[in-house]
Motif scaffolding. Sequence first.
Motif, mmCIF file in Angstrom:
data_model
loop_
_atom_site.group_PDB
_atom_site.id
_atom_site.type_symbol
_atom_site.label_atom_id
_atom_site.label_comp_id
_atom_site.label_asym_id
_atom_site.label_seq_id
_atom_site.Cartn_x
_atom_site.Cartn_y
_atom_site.Cartn_z
ATOM 1 N N THR A 165 0.840 -1.206 -0.008
ATOM 2 C CA THR A 165 0.077 -0.143 0.027
ATOM 3 C C THR A 165 0.813 1.258 0.030
ATOM 4 O OG1 THR A 165 -1.755 -1.271 1.251
ATOM 5 C CG2 THR A 165 -1.666 1.330 1.430
ATOM 6 N N ILE A 166 1.927 1.431 0.814
ATOM 7 C CA ILE A 166 3.061 2.435 0.938
ATOM 8 C C ILE A 166 3.249 2.595 -0.756
ATOM 9 C CG2 ILE A 166 4.995 3.448 1.788
ATOM 10 C CD1 ILE A 166 4.341 1.930 4.490
ATOM 11 N N GLY A 167 3.963 1.558 -1.160
ATOM 12 C CA GLY A 167 4.662 1.631 -2.402
ATOM 13 C C GLY A 167 3.538 1.985 -3.534
ATOM 14 N N ARG A 168 2.363 1.697 -3.464
ATOM 15 C CA ARG A 168 1.430 2.308 -4.349
ATOM 16 C C ARG A 168 1.034 3.601 -4.220
ATOM 17 N NH1 ARG A 168 -2.391 -0.641 -7.260
ATOM 18 N NH2 ARG A 168 -0.440 -1.908 -7.896
ATOM 19 N N LEU A 169 0.854 4.156 -2.870
ATOM 20 C CA LEU A 169 0.446 5.592 -2.571
ATOM 21 C C LEU A 169 1.478 6.294 -2.948
ATOM 22 C CD1 LEU A 169 -1.645 5.220 0.722
ATOM 23 C CD2 LEU A 169 -2.259 5.275 -1.857
ATOM 24 N N LEU A 170 3.042 5.993 -2.896
ATOM 25 C CA LEU A 170 4.002 6.710 -3.185
ATOM 26 C C LEU A 170 4.179 6.814 -4.529
ATOM 27 C CD1 LEU A 170 6.635 6.199 -0.202
ATOM 28 C CD2 LEU A 170 4.809 8.094 -0.310
ATOM 29 N N GLY A 171 3.704 5.898 -5.147
ATOM 30 C CA GLY A 171 3.781 6.036 -6.978
ATOM 31 C C GLY A 171 5.079 5.194 -7.196
ATOM 32 N N LEU A 172 5.818 4.211 -6.399
ATOM 33 C CA LEU A 172 7.109 3.742 -6.520
ATOM 34 C C LEU A 172 6.628 2.509 -7.406
ATOM 35 C CD1 LEU A 172 8.354 3.461 -2.834
ATOM 36 C CD2 LEU A 172 8.855 5.174 -4.558
ATOM 37 N N ALA A 173 7.608 2.021 -8.120
ATOM 38 C CA ALA A 173 7.536 0.834 -9.046
ATOM 39 C C ALA A 173 7.505 -0.299 -8.228
ATOM 40 C CB ALA A 173 8.745 0.828 -10.124
ATOM 41 N N PRO A 174 6.781 -1.069 -8.575
ATOM 42 C CA PRO A 174 6.683 -2.343 -7.602
ATOM 43 C C PRO A 174 8.015 -3.209 -7.297
ATOM 44 C CG PRO A 174 4.725 -2.324 -9.309
ATOM 45 C CD PRO A 174 5.647 -1.283 -9.689
ATOM 46 N N ASP A 175 9.069 -3.252 -8.398
ATOM 47 C CA ASP A 175 10.166 -3.918 -8.138
ATOM 48 C C ASP A 175 11.049 -3.154 -7.046
ATOM 49 O OD1 ASP A 175 11.015 -1.713 -9.612
ATOM 50 O OD2 ASP A 175 11.952 -2.947 -11.214
ATOM 51 N N THR A 176 10.445 -1.841 -6.682
ATOM 52 C CA THR A 176 11.254 -1.322 -5.733
ATOM 53 C C THR A 176 10.798 -1.179 -4.321
ATOM 54 O OG1 THR A 176 10.085 0.906 -5.965
ATOM 55 C CG2 THR A 176 11.925 0.444 -7.373
ATOM 56 N N TRP A 177 9.523 -1.938 -4.149
ATOM 57 C CA TRP A 177 8.793 -2.062 -2.890
ATOM 58 C C TRP A 177 9.508 -2.711 -1.707
ATOM 59 C CZ3 TRP A 177 3.268 -3.514 -4.861
ATOM 60 C CH2 TRP A 177 2.725 -2.372 -5.602
#
Length: 217
Positions: A165-177
């Motif tokens: 959820t944090i990764g998605r809300l911050l707009g980070l690429a999934p491979d960086t989560w």
Amino acid sequence: MSGEKGGRGRRIVLWRHGQTAWNVEGRFQGTTDIELTETGLGQARRAARLLAALKPDAIVASDLKRAADTAAELAAVTGLEVSYDAGLRETYAGVWQGLTHAEIRERYGEQYAAWKRGEPVRRGGGELETEVADRAAPVVEERAAKLPDDGTLVVVSHGGAIRTTIGRLLGLAPDTWEALGGLSNCCWSVLGEGVRGWRLLEHNAGSLPEPVLGDDN
């Protein structure tokens, strides 16, 4: 952004549940409905007293017992009602659920190794991390949208679900989560509303957020 209210934007506190027996045993929980230990309940009570000082406006929780019972401790000290949403459940991990990491490595070594390398893997035939974000992040966004301008939402969920959820809300690429470290039991992360979207203000915290004093605030 400071840790205080007063026209500084909305905040989202993503709070992981307290300790369970399977946490102690190193077993994959996933969507299995495991209860808190006595230690876990104590962790929830301590953390709830701290989080209550943030004067949250709303609480939403996963409907699994370990998250719901953690949320209940914050409800008890704030007087807020908890709403529950299955979209905040932990990642479904199929046949891995109930197994220790050692057992998984022994039985599903290739899949386990691929996951550890950061490849998109349906662990145990379960969900991809992006699919967890697809169901969890919209729940958080919908609830946050209902906050007053400087309001605080507490989301009580699970380590994997919170990271995606944090990764998605911050707009980070999934491979960086995976770069977002895990959350300890009953610790939390804080997102704050900035001019360009959500910002990560605190991660794996166990104390109240402090103002950022310096050149990068």
